[in-house]
Design a protein around this motif. Structure first.
Motif, mmCIF file in Angstrom:
data_model
loop_
_atom_site.group_PDB
_atom_site.id
_atom_site.type_symbol
_atom_site.label_atom_id
_atom_site.label_comp_id
_atom_site.label_asym_id
_atom_site.label_seq_id
_atom_site.Cartn_x
_atom_site.Cartn_y
_atom_site.Cartn_z
ATOM 1 N N ALA A 1 -47.372 43.703 -16.691
ATOM 2 C CA ALA A 1 -46.304 43.596 -17.709
ATOM 3 C C ALA A 1 -44.953 43.964 -17.102
ATOM 4 O O ALA A 1 -43.942 43.285 -17.334
ATOM 5 C CB ALA A 1 -46.624 44.500 -18.884
ATOM 6 N N GLU B 1 -47.667 51.520 -25.977
ATOM 7 C CA GLU B 1 -46.530 51.348 -26.884
ATOM 8 C C GLU B 1 -45.209 51.503 -26.137
ATOM 9 O O GLU B 1 -44.251 50.769 -26.388
ATOM 10 C CB GLU B 1 -46.615 52.374 -28.018
ATOM 11 C CG GLU B 1 -47.835 52.198 -28.891
ATOM 12 C CD GLU B 1 -47.837 50.872 -29.609
ATOM 13 O OE1 GLU B 1 -46.758 50.354 -29.902
ATOM 14 O OE2 GLU B 1 -48.936 50.350 -29.855
ATOM 15 N N SER C 1 -44.325 48.362 -24.567
ATOM 16 C CA SER C 1 -43.741 47.332 -25.419
ATOM 17 C C SER C 1 -42.255 47.588 -25.622
ATOM 18 O O SER C 1 -41.453 46.652 -25.673
ATOM 19 C CB SER C 1 -44.478 47.274 -26.751
ATOM 20 O OG SER C 1 -44.443 48.521 -27.366
ATOM 21 N N LEU D 1 -40.588 46.303 -22.552
ATOM 22 C CA LEU D 1 -40.468 44.841 -22.545
ATOM 23 C C LEU D 1 -39.317 44.399 -23.429
ATOM 24 O O LEU D 1 -38.562 43.486 -23.080
ATOM 25 C CB LEU D 1 -41.773 44.212 -23.032
ATOM 26 C CG LEU D 1 -42.829 44.018 -21.970
ATOM 27 C CD1 LEU D 1 -44.050 43.382 -22.573
ATOM 28 C CD2 LEU D 1 -42.302 43.146 -20.863
#
Lengths: 201, 132
Positions: free
Chosen positions: B72, A161, A164, A167
């Protein structure tokens, strides 16, 4: 202990490689060669295309190491988006299509010395340390989507999490950075109007 | 499979990326070399994860999780990096790292270097690049 290690080398010698090892070696040679061309070619667009070969070869190596999910993520994210982004960057900075003589900087020989020294040291240490270590690839695959999904959402939920959020921050940051700032836009506009006025006069 | 094969390949790829970072002049080519180094680390992580999950009965699969995180973060890094390179290119008309020397100290610079106002923006850009 020594006898154990000796037994391990006896059963898995370097001189009688398995099929997986031969495949790994061949794909590894292709990957390494493509990486060398990536960092040495003088044609900027070709460097990006050779990078595709390198990343694709690495995806095959992940498959040989039975990490399927990571192999496909590699294909999707690296080959699919990162290289496309790099090509966009090359086009937007008006990279020359042909050979550009100034692709390499002046300290090439120093860089080569550092890289070769680092490679020699690393390879020596790694080979010395893991000469007798044997990776058991038989049995259930270690990186199927089921395994990766369950570990990711059982043990690694919080980092996932947080990633994210990172990002999202990167997305916002990229947009802010690539937006034209108001000041430059205004000066550009006034310059254009002044030029039009000059033309009208 | 011997663990030495992936370990050696990853060491070689890392050093190739190192050479690229040090020797290339175009900022985007430097970013490509950084990607090579990150990929070498990923290969190492995956190989050691596959080894340890059998040899040490590691059920956490930390290597594979960290590989996914690295991928990522590399994607985020390339996005930000390209945005910075494009901002520098717009301000300077070049993406040549050797020419971006505003923050470099040279002996003929005064203590309060006579930097005109126009280059101040570019200096901030370069600082952003250094921190990224």
């Amino acid at each position: 202990m020594n006898t154990l290690a000796a037994a391990a080398t006896q059963t898995h010698g370097f001189l009688s490689p398995t099929g997986v090892e031969i495949a790994f070696l061949l794909v590894g040679l292709a990957t390494f060669g493509a990486a060398i061309v990536t960092v040495t070619t003088r044609q900027l667009v070709h460097a990006a295309l050779w990078l595709v070969v390198t990343l694709g070869g690495l995806a095959v190596e992940y498959l040989l190491l039975t990490a399927e999910f990571i192999a496909w993520v590699q294909v999707l994210i690296y080959v699919g988006s990162v290289v496309v982004l790099l090509l966009f960057g090359l086009m937007l900075t008006r990279a020359p299509i042909g050979r550009s003589p100034d692709a390499d900087s002046g300290n090439r020989w120093a860089a080569l010395t550092v890289a070769v020294a680092a490679a020699a040291a690393l390879v020596w240490v790694v080979v010395d340390a893991f000469r007798t270590t044997w990776v058991d690839l038989d049995g259930a695959a270690q990186g199927t989507t089921a395994v990766t999904g369950s570990i990711l959402f059982q043990h690694w939920v919080l980092p996932f999490e947080a990633l994210s959020v990172l990002l999202l921050a990167a997305l916002v940051g990229a947009i802010v950075l690539s937006r034209k700032s108001d000041r430059t836009a205004n000066t550009a506009k006034t310059a254009t109007t002044a030029r039009t006025r000059e033309g009208n006069r | 499979m011997h663990l030495a094969y992936p370990a050696v390949l990853s060491a070689l790829l890392f050093c190739t990326g190192l050479y690229g970072v040090l020797a290339r002049r175009n900022a985007i080519l430097v970013l490509m070399s950084v990607e090579l180094m990150l990929n070498a680390v990923n290969l190492n992580l995956v190989a050691f994860d596959v080894w340890l999950s059998k040899a040490a009965r590691d059920t956490l699969h930390s290597g594979q999780a960290l590989t996914l995180f690295t991928i990522a973060i590399a994607a985020a890094e390339i996005g930000i990096g390209l945005a910075i390179v494009l901002a520098v290119y717009r301000g300077r008309g070049t993406s040549d790292i050797d020419k971006l020397r505003d923050t470099a100290e040279s002996p003929d610079d005064g203590p309060d270097g006579s930097a005109p106002d126009a280059s101040a923006v570019a200096v901030t850009d370069e600082k952003a690049e250094a921190t990224a």
